[in-house]
Design an enzyme around this catalytic site. Structure first.
Site, PDB file in Angstrom:
ATOM      1  N   SER A 143       0.837  -1.197   0.000  1.00  0.00           N
ATOM      2  CA  SER A 143       0.000   0.000   0.000  1.00  0.00           C
ATOM      3  C   SER A 143       0.872   1.247   0.000  1.00  0.00           C
ATOM      4  O   SER A 143       1.968   1.254   0.577  1.00  0.00           O
ATOM      5  CB  SER A 143      -0.894  -0.006   1.246  1.00  0.00           C
ATOM      6  N   TYR A 156      -2.856  -1.548   9.699  1.00  0.00           N
ATOM      7  CA  TYR A 156      -2.887  -2.012   8.311  1.00  0.00           C
ATOM      8  C   TYR A 156      -1.560  -1.737   7.614  1.00  0.00           C
ATOM      9  O   TYR A 156      -0.964  -2.629   6.986  1.00  0.00           O
ATOM     10  CB  TYR A 156      -4.031  -1.312   7.579  1.00  0.00           C
TER      11      TYR A 156
END
Length: 251
Positions: A143, A156
């Site tokens: 990400s 995350y």
């Protein structure tokens, strides 16, 4: 010989888009799903409509105890559909979002993210390694949030950061087998990630668009082709790299 790719979490979103772009480039696909069997079979039908072969298998990345059986299902599928005992590419895409401020993140949320995004990727890759052909490829999804911060994504992003480090180590350890390993890190994308938050929340969409040099958030078609391209025969000299696909997010 036709290349066969396993794409996890390919019943929707980036995984679906990646699987379709692999097929458009002449590859066959084993795709996984957790709950969306009908959606997965729809992707299989779309791939077959492109003249390629495809197979959908159920996989829960949080259930590492199920990985040996999953590997046996892969082995059987390779034998029955392709008459082969090896696949060529692994795309570790499956995942989910869980947004919470650091001081409000529960242990259950933390474990859920780490189990799927890091532990699951680690041990699934380990379980499938005997079936991965020499000269193959692994692409792990990370990400843009590992490079820039946005409140609520601490757990995350930390799990994705672990995957990025793992990719470098895999690239080194699997190099003698000619296996290239890379990380693709998308920026903000309009999918149903986090319930479609970026896609369906105008203020959030606009906030991420303002952070991006190209002035918008991404869509799956911005990312799937990049992953499929990394699996191409002419990309074998790229390994151990983190490739951000974000339209220039926060540069």
């Amino acid at each position: 010989m036709t290349r066969i790719a396993i794409v996890t979490g390919a019943s929707r979103g980036l995984g679906r888009n990646t699987a379709l772009h692999i097929a458009r480039r002449g590859g066959d696909v084993i795709l996984t799903y957790r709950d969306r069997a009908d959606d997965a079979q729809a992707v299989v039908a779309d791939i077959r409509a492109l003249g390629r072969k495809a197979l959908a298998l159920r996989l829960d990345l949080a259930d590492t105890a199920g990985f040996p059986l999953f590997a046996e299902h892969v082995r059987a599928g390779l034998r029955d559909v392709w008459g082969r005992d090896r696949f060529d590419h692994l795309v570790n895409n499956a995942g989910h979002g869980d947004m919470a401020a650091f001081d409000a993140t529960t242990e259950a949320q933390f474990d859920g993210l780490v189990n799927v995004h890091f532990k699951g990727v680690f041990f699934l890759t380990q379980a499938l390694l005997p079936l991965l052909a020499d000269g193959g490829r692994i692409v792990n999804l990370s990400s843009g949030l590992t490079r820039v911060s946005y409140p609520g994504f601490g757990a995350y992003a930390a799990a994705k950061g672990a995957v990025e480090v793992l990719s470098v180590y895999l690239a080194r350890e699997l190099g003698p087998r000619g296996i290239a390993v890379n990380t693709v890190a998308p920026g903000a994308i309009e999918t149903d990630f986090l319930g479609g938050a970026v896609r369906d929340t105008p203020d959030l969409n606009a906030a991420f668009a303002r952070m991006t040099a190209l002035g918008r958030v991404g869509v799956p078609d911005d990312v799937g082709p990049v992953i499929a391209n990394l699996l191409g025969e002419d990309q074998g000299w790229v390994s151990g790299q983190r490739i951000e696909v974000s339209g220039g997010q926060v540069i």
